[in-house]
Design a protein around this motif. Structure first.
Motif, short mmCIF file in Angstrom:
data_model
loop_
_atom_site.label_atom_id
_atom_site.label_comp_id
_atom_site.label_asym_id
_atom_site.label_seq_id
_atom_site.Cartn_x
_atom_site.Cartn_y
_atom_site.Cartn_z
N SER A 194 27.82 -81.27 60.50
CA SER A 194 27.76 -80.87 59.10
C SER A 194 26.36 -81.05 58.50
O SER A 194 25.87 -80.20 57.75
CB SER A 194 28.78 -81.66 58.27
OG SER A 194 30.09 -81.43 58.76
N ILE A 195 25.73 -82.17 58.84
CA ILE A 195 24.39 -82.42 58.29
C ILE A 195 23.41 -81.38 58.82
O ILE A 195 22.59 -80.85 58.06
CB ILE A 195 23.95 -83.85 58.64
CG1 ILE A 195 24.82 -84.86 57.92
CG2 ILE A 195 22.47 -84.05 58.27
CD1 ILE A 195 24.55 -86.30 58.29
N GLY A 196 23.48 -81.08 60.11
CA GLY A 196 22.60 -80.07 60.68
C GLY A 196 22.80 -78.71 60.04
O GLY A 196 21.82 -77.98 59.77
N LEU A 197 24.05 -78.33 59.77
CA LEU A 197 24.34 -77.05 59.12
C LEU A 197 23.73 -77.00 57.72
O LEU A 197 23.13 -75.99 57.33
CB LEU A 197 25.84 -76.84 59.05
CG LEU A 197 26.54 -76.54 60.38
CD1 LEU A 197 28.05 -76.67 60.23
CD2 LEU A 197 26.19 -75.16 60.88
N LYS A 198 23.85 -78.08 56.97
CA LYS A 198 23.28 -78.11 55.62
C LYS A 198 21.75 -78.03 55.67
O LYS A 198 21.13 -77.31 54.88
CB LYS A 198 23.72 -79.38 54.90
CG LYS A 198 25.21 -79.41 54.55
CD LYS A 198 25.58 -80.74 53.90
CE LYS A 198 27.08 -80.81 53.62
NZ LYS A 198 27.47 -82.12 53.03
N ARG A 199 21.17 -78.79 56.60
CA ARG A 199 19.71 -78.80 56.69
C ARG A 199 19.15 -77.44 57.06
O ARG A 199 18.02 -77.10 56.69
CB ARG A 199 19.26 -79.85 57.71
CG ARG A 199 19.41 -81.27 57.23
CD ARG A 199 19.05 -82.26 58.32
NE ARG A 199 19.07 -83.64 57.83
CZ ARG A 199 18.95 -84.71 58.60
NH1 ARG A 199 18.79 -84.57 59.92
NH2 ARG A 199 18.98 -85.92 58.08
N ARG A 200 19.92 -76.65 57.80
CA ARG A 200 19.48 -75.32 58.19
C ARG A 200 19.82 -74.26 57.15
O ARG A 200 19.64 -73.07 57.38
CB ARG A 200 20.08 -74.94 59.54
CG ARG A 200 19.60 -75.83 60.69
CD ARG A 200 18.15 -75.59 61.01
NE ARG A 200 17.67 -76.52 62.03
CZ ARG A 200 16.47 -76.47 62.59
NH1 ARG A 200 15.61 -75.52 62.22
NH2 ARG A 200 16.10 -77.36 63.50
N GLY A 201 20.36 -74.68 56.00
CA GLY A 201 20.60 -73.77 54.90
C GLY A 201 21.79 -72.86 55.07
O GLY A 201 21.86 -71.80 54.42
N ILE A 202 22.75 -73.26 55.89
CA ILE A 202 23.95 -72.46 56.08
C ILE A 202 24.92 -72.76 54.94
O ILE A 202 25.29 -73.91 54.70
CB ILE A 202 24.58 -72.74 57.46
CG1 ILE A 202 23.60 -72.29 58.55
CG2 ILE A 202 25.92 -72.03 57.61
CD1 ILE A 202 24.03 -72.60 59.95
N GLY A 203 25.34 -71.72 54.22
CA GLY A 203 26.10 -71.87 52.98
C GLY A 203 27.50 -72.41 53.17
O GLY A 203 28.05 -72.46 54.28
N VAL A 204 28.12 -72.78 52.04
CA VAL A 204 29.44 -73.42 52.05
C VAL A 204 30.49 -72.53 52.67
O VAL A 204 31.31 -72.98 53.49
CB VAL A 204 29.84 -73.82 50.61
CG1 VAL A 204 31.27 -74.34 50.59
CG2 VAL A 204 28.88 -74.86 50.06
N GLU A 205 30.53 -71.25 52.29
CA GLU A 205 31.58 -70.36 52.79
C GLU A 205 31.46 -70.16 54.30
O GLU A 205 32.47 -70.12 55.00
CB GLU A 205 31.52 -69.01 52.06
CG GLU A 205 31.85 -69.09 50.58
CD GLU A 205 33.20 -69.75 50.34
OE1 GLU A 205 34.18 -69.40 51.04
OE2 GLU A 205 33.29 -70.62 49.45
N VAL A 206 30.25 -70.05 54.79
CA VAL A 206 30.06 -69.90 56.24
C VAL A 206 30.45 -71.18 56.95
O VAL A 206 31.08 -71.15 58.02
CB VAL A 206 28.60 -69.51 56.57
CG1 VAL A 206 28.37 -69.47 58.08
CG2 VAL A 206 28.26 -68.16 55.96
N ARG A 207 30.13 -72.33 56.35
CA ARG A 207 30.53 -73.61 56.96
C ARG A 207 32.06 -73.74 57.04
O ARG A 207 32.60 -74.24 58.02
CB ARG A 207 29.94 -74.79 56.18
CG ARG A 207 28.41 -74.84 56.20
CD ARG A 207 27.88 -76.24 55.97
NE ARG A 207 28.32 -76.83 54.71
CZ ARG A 207 27.64 -76.72 53.56
NH1 ARG A 207 26.51 -76.01 53.51
NH2 ARG A 207 28.09 -77.31 52.47
N LYS A 208 32.76 -73.25 56.01
CA LYS A 208 34.22 -73.27 56.05
C LYS A 208 34.74 -72.39 57.19
O LYS A 208 35.70 -72.76 57.89
CB LYS A 208 34.79 -72.79 54.71
CG LYS A 208 34.60 -73.77 53.57
CD LYS A 208 35.19 -73.20 52.28
CE LYS A 208 35.02 -74.18 51.12
NZ LYS A 208 35.55 -73.61 49.85
N ALA A 209 34.12 -71.22 57.36
CA ALA A 209 34.54 -70.32 58.43
C ALA A 209 34.26 -70.94 59.80
O ALA A 209 35.06 -70.81 60.73
CB ALA A 209 33.82 -68.97 58.29
#
Length: 257
Positions: A194-209
């Protein structure tokens, strides 16, 4: 200006870019190309048909492009490519390939720490970090931005996905889904990076998917083809999701669950 220490042995056939620095007791073979600004600190061996990209740094006692450790190897001509701005620390080894024309690739902006090993047939993407004594067996693929913890061993023909994290002392025998964390002996998935995804600027909706894909592929008990079908039908598409679908569809060793 290129600086070569008097104790270094550099074959006349080697191609050296501008501002290359070759330190004491280094050995550079006849088919080696060193890009602009490459630094070999000391006691470094670069051999075989090896290309090292601009501004990469190689630390003492590293061995790059030397003959692979595959018993099938019988002198076939293969290649090693090191990208730009990549750092290879002490005693790092990157071997040649086994098959004729095979390329062993380590991308740009990578950090391979002390005693790391990249075997024949491996492909390592960009911005990958391998911590101390992390080891890739033959024909391993590591996608961009993955992190492999120290003392971890990656089984041959295994695929590590983009932005995946492999914990220290982990035994990886199956593919590690992109954007996840794997740990254990043998490795199991422990959740999303999760931290890596946030740091790379991947948005909330994509993270949910991505979380949906993770649950379907690793927790629902489905075979790979059934998992792909369910993901295709239920998860909103993005470039990240399409990449995960392709990753699962192409898995040869199965997915860590």
């Amino acid at each position: 200006m290129t600086g070569i220490h008097p104790s270094a042995i550099v074959d006349s056939g080697a191609v050296l870019g501008a501002d290359v620095s070759i330190g004491p007791y280094c050995v550079v073979g006849p088919h080696v190309t060193l890009g602009d600004g490459v630094s070999l600190q000391s006691h470094v061996v670069v051999d075989g048909w090896t290309t090292v990209g601009a501004k990469s740094r190689i630390f003492p006692f590293a061995s790059i492009g030397t003959e692979c450790q595959d018993l099938k190897y019988d002198g076939q001509k293969s290649f090693v490519e090191i990208g730009e701005r990549t750092t290879l620390r002490e005693y790092c080894t990157v071997n040649s390939g086994t098959e004729e024309g095979e390329v062993v690739h380590v991308g740009s902006d990578c950090l391979l720490m002390a005693y790391t090993h990249v075997a024949h047939g491996c492909y390592v993407g960009n911005e990958v970090i391998m911590a101390n004594v992390a080891t890739l067996a033959g024909h391993v693929t590591v996608d961009d931005q993955a992190i492999i913890g120290g003392l971890s061993a990656i089984h041959q023909f295994t695929h590590i996905g983009r932005l995946a994290m492999v914990g220290g002392c982990t035994k990886v025998t199956q593919d590690v889904l992109p954007f996840t964390i794997a740990d254990g002996h043998p490795a199991t998935l422990r959740g999303l990076n999760s931290i890596g995804l946030k740091r790379r600027g991947i948005g909330v909706e994509v993270r949910k998917a991505i979380k949906q894909v993770y649950q379907i592929a690793s927790r629902d008990g489905l075979g790979l083809s059934d998992a792909v079908d369910k993901i295709d039908q239920t998860v909103e598409k993005s470039s990240e999701i399409e990449y995960m679908i392709d990753f699962i569809r192409g898995s040869e060793r199965g997915i860590c669950t």
